[in-house]
Design a protein around this motif. Sequence first.
Motif, short mmCIF file in Angstrom:
data_model
loop_
_atom_site.label_atom_id
_atom_site.label_comp_id
_atom_site.label_asym_id
_atom_site.label_seq_id
_atom_site.Cartn_x
_atom_site.Cartn_y
_atom_site.Cartn_z
N VAL A 140 49.58 -15.05 -21.43
CA VAL A 140 48.04 -14.93 -20.03
C VAL A 140 46.94 -13.97 -20.96
N PHE A 141 48.07 -12.84 -20.14
CA PHE A 141 46.79 -11.66 -20.93
C PHE A 141 46.72 -10.89 -21.78
N LEU A 142 47.27 -11.35 -23.20
CA LEU A 142 47.57 -10.56 -24.57
C LEU A 142 47.52 -11.72 -25.82
N TRP A 143 47.60 -11.19 -26.74
CA TRP A 143 47.78 -11.68 -28.55
C TRP A 143 48.52 -11.81 -28.48
N PRO A 144 49.31 -12.52 -29.51
CA PRO A 144 50.10 -12.86 -29.91
C PRO A 144 50.61 -12.12 -30.88
N GLY A 145 52.10 -11.38 -31.43
CA GLY A 145 52.43 -9.90 -31.91
C GLY A 145 53.39 -9.91 -31.95
N ARG A 146 54.01 -8.68 -32.52
CA ARG A 146 55.09 -8.63 -32.31
C ARG A 146 55.10 -6.31 -32.49
N SER A 147 53.91 -5.66 -32.39
CA SER A 147 53.63 -4.18 -32.51
C SER A 147 54.69 -3.87 -30.86
N TRP A 148 54.78 -2.58 -31.34
CA TRP A 148 55.43 -2.11 -30.01
C TRP A 148 54.15 -1.89 -29.30
N ILE A 149 53.10 -1.34 -30.03
CA ILE A 149 51.09 -1.44 -28.89
C ILE A 149 51.64 -2.71 -27.62
N ARG A 150 52.12 -3.79 -28.47
CA ARG A 150 51.91 -4.98 -27.60
C ARG A 150 52.72 -5.20 -26.41
N LYS A 151 53.79 -5.04 -26.94
CA LYS A 151 54.67 -4.80 -26.10
C LYS A 151 54.80 -3.68 -24.95
N GLY A 152 54.99 -2.81 -25.57
CA GLY A 152 54.18 -1.62 -23.63
C GLY A 152 53.22 -2.09 -23.23
N PHE A 153 52.33 -3.39 -23.52
CA PHE A 153 51.61 -3.72 -22.78
C PHE A 153 51.69 -5.20 -21.90
N GLU A 154 53.11 -6.09 -22.48
CA GLU A 154 53.48 -6.83 -21.74
C GLU A 154 54.33 -6.19 -21.18
N ALA A 155 54.97 -5.33 -21.20
CA ALA A 155 55.70 -4.80 -20.02
C ALA A 155 55.13 -4.53 -18.91
N TYR A 156 53.72 -3.90 -19.08
CA TYR A 156 52.92 -3.04 -18.00
C TYR A 156 52.20 -4.51 -17.13
N PHE A 157 52.34 -5.37 -17.89
CA PHE A 157 51.50 -7.11 -16.85
C PHE A 157 52.47 -7.58 -16.18
N THR A 158 53.78 -7.70 -16.84
CA THR A 158 54.81 -8.13 -16.59
C THR A 158 55.59 -7.43 -14.82
N LEU A 159 55.48 -6.16 -14.77
CA LEU A 159 55.32 -5.49 -13.85
C LEU A 159 54.29 -5.76 -12.43
N LEU A 160 53.30 -6.04 -13.49
CA LEU A 160 52.26 -6.17 -12.48
C LEU A 160 52.19 -7.71 -11.56
N ILE A 161 52.81 -8.81 -12.27
CA ILE A 161 52.60 -9.76 -12.38
C ILE A 161 54.13 -10.38 -11.00
N GLU A 162 55.17 -9.23 -11.71
CA GLU A 162 56.15 -9.09 -10.91
C GLU A 162 56.01 -9.10 -8.84
N MET A 163 54.80 -8.16 -8.92
CA MET A 163 54.43 -6.94 -7.78
C MET A 163 53.26 -7.71 -6.58
N LEU A 164 52.87 -8.24 -7.65
CA LEU A 164 51.26 -9.74 -6.94
C LEU A 164 51.39 -10.85 -7.00
#
Length: 248
Positions: A140-164
């Motif tokens: 929903v929130f990110l671009w496709p890919g396997r970079s560590w930067i994208r993984k970091g954003f993925e973890a951040y948005f995962t926490l947000l949707i779990e909280m909200l």
Amino acid sequence: MTYLWPMAKRKRATSRKTPKSPLFKKITTIVTKVFLWFLMVTVLWVLVYRFVNPPITLLMIQRNLERSSDDKPFKMEKKWVDFEDISDNMKRAAVSAEDQLFLKHIGFDLKAIEKAFASNKSGKKIKGGSTISQQTAKNVFLWPGRSWIRKGFEAYFTLLIEMLWSKERILEVYLNVIEMGDGIYGAEAAAQSYFSKSCTKLSRAQAALIAACFPNPRRWTPKKATQYIRHRQFLILKNMRRLGPLDF
């Protein structure tokens, strides 16, 4: 004199301290403002999608750009279906196939991540260990890919949707935006394309067959299920029986 000398030394040491440069202060101010704006925008974005269905994802856009470069026509088959209208078989098949601890964790399956890390480190086939929450954040929130930067954003948005969001909302969004074939997104489009029926009427076997293709929906299809996919379907059906009811 014996007592005055250390005090004088401290005063000289203090006087040698230089104030922070204006450039450093300016950079710090800019970084702080960017961080606060990012925090505000992303939290608001996630809150909006708690109530508003995502109209499109970056993956959908990328896939159609790829089709355009291959001289293929635009294709985006999708139809939103509310959580309560999605077949219980489809919900259970998705959880059984992708994330059996979905209702228990807070976005991350640490044991699955450890196994994936060990597998990848040993040079075996790459495994992601991603939960349904992580996949939803990515889709929903990110671009496709396997970079560590994208993984970091993925973890951040995962926490947000779990909280909200609620677990029902996470699974609802997941089953409506996930790629399920070439130009096919969501359970409803998949059910219509592969079985000519709504996802509200999918049988256990049909839902399990769709879920069996989740890891690579452009390579595998329920219409031409390989022996490997049939075996995955069998395992998913087995897990569905063990899973029990989904108590949200």
